[in-house]
Design an enzyme around this catalytic site. Sequence first.
Site, PDB file in Angstrom:
ATOM      1  N   TRP A 206       0.799  -1.219   0.000  1.00 33.35           N
ATOM      2  CA  TRP A 206       0.000   0.000   0.000  1.00 33.35           C
ATOM      3  C   TRP A 206       0.836   1.275   0.000  1.00 33.35           C
ATOM      4  O   TRP A 206       0.380   2.292  -0.512  1.00 33.35           O
ATOM      5  CB  TRP A 206      -0.992   0.041   1.176  1.00 33.35           C
ATOM      6  CG  TRP A 206      -1.966   1.185   1.083  1.00 33.35           C
ATOM      7  CD1 TRP A 206      -3.146   1.221   0.374  1.00 33.35           C
ATOM      8  CD2 TRP A 206      -1.821   2.483   1.672  1.00 33.35           C
ATOM      9  NE1 TRP A 206      -3.735   2.454   0.498  1.00 33.35           N
ATOM     10  CE2 TRP A 206      -2.940   3.249   1.303  1.00 33.35           C
ATOM     11  CE3 TRP A 206      -0.867   3.064   2.494  1.00 33.35           C
ATOM     12  CZ2 TRP A 206      -3.121   4.561   1.702  1.00 33.35           C
ATOM     13  CZ3 TRP A 206      -1.051   4.377   2.898  1.00 33.35           C
ATOM     14  CH2 TRP A 206      -2.169   5.108   2.500  1.00 33.35           C
ATOM     15  N   ASP A 207       2.042   1.257   0.510  1.00 38.32           N
ATOM     16  CA  ASP A 207       2.817   2.498   0.635  1.00 38.32           C
ATOM     17  C   ASP A 207       4.263   2.313   0.183  1.00 38.32           C
ATOM     18  O   ASP A 207       5.182   2.851   0.797  1.00 38.32           O
ATOM     19  CB  ASP A 207       2.776   2.986   2.089  1.00 38.32           C
ATOM     20  CG  ASP A 207       3.213   4.443   2.236  1.00 38.32           C
ATOM     21  OD1 ASP A 207       3.071   5.212   1.265  1.00 38.32           O
ATOM     22  OD2 ASP A 207       3.685   4.819   3.329  1.00 38.32           O
ATOM     23  N   LEU A 208       4.468   1.590  -0.915  1.00 35.87           N
ATOM     24  CA  LEU A 208       5.834   1.314  -1.348  1.00 35.87           C
ATOM     25  C   LEU A 208       6.352   2.442  -2.237  1.00 35.87           C
ATOM     26  O   LEU A 208       6.246   2.408  -3.457  1.00 35.87           O
ATOM     27  CB  LEU A 208       5.920  -0.026  -2.086  1.00 35.87           C
ATOM     28  CG  LEU A 208       7.364  -0.531  -2.243  1.00 35.87           C
ATOM     29  CD1 LEU A 208       7.973  -0.894  -0.889  1.00 35.87           C
ATOM     30  CD2 LEU A 208       7.435  -1.730  -3.168  1.00 35.87           C
TER      31      LEU A 208
END
Length: 312
Positions: A206-208
């Site tokens: 989700w937050d790469l």
Amino acid sequence: MHGPTIGCVIDIPDALIATQSKYNGAAGRAFVAALPGLADRFLGEWGLRRDGASMYGVCALVLPVVRASDGRRAALKLQAQDEETAGEPVALRVWGEAGAGAVGLLDHDPGTGTMLLERLDERRPLSEVADERAAVEVLAGLLARLTSVPAPGGLRRLGDVAERMLDGVARAVAGLADEEERRLLRDCAAAVREVAGEPGDRLLHWDLHYDNILAGRADEGRAHEWIALDPKPLAGDPGFDLMPALANRFDASAVRWRFDLMTEVLGLDRERARAWTLGRALQNGLWGVAEGEHRLPPDQVEIARQLRGRGE
């Protein structure tokens, strides 16, 4: 900037205090107030000693430590538990078993969410790689490994996230000042409706983005690896994981080639990936309006404009 040392245990950065207060209100302030006690507790219970200055993100404080039992360098992560962070230790264990390229989980306390993690080289984030294409290739390859793993049960699900987003569209559109942006948000919602019935079952980060990828350390045998950290995991379609690599280190001229490179490396259906990326633009827009904004973030507008209606 750093706030005062509390209880002579840890130095709590002013930025962490500010973000916790802004985003989490009273609960965030309570979390900050509890940090010295949490740090003291786990330094003792897990036999750790401090080994450097505090590091921090939006929702966590990280203390470099050394484990007394074996001299292993590690990182003690103290963070508030919420819907996004609750699944982090679950995901790290699953990725660790699969050798998927995530930071190693050494210990975890379910009651507080505190984790002891493999120490990475914080001096070498992927964001410092000057060659933009090389950085995107690294990120895409790592994302392909992470999302190849099926999501375990119990994580939040993209289908539920999409349903909540679509329920909030009309209210958000009414809060926008610009007619073109209202139209753009409706177009993003229409794209999500096309794919919402098949939300996927992969384990998503989700937050790469480029600062959430660090080089491994030689003393861990991973000096030549790039390793993902700080996931906010959910079960869903890998196309929902592409936006951070488009918005971080934002460059309007790079949107299309980055998107093409990532979809190719991950082997994604481009239309589905496009729809889910527009879904991330929708999500970010909804959050902004909920916080009182009347315009969409400019980078999200540009990304959505370039991907809207783009077929292959």
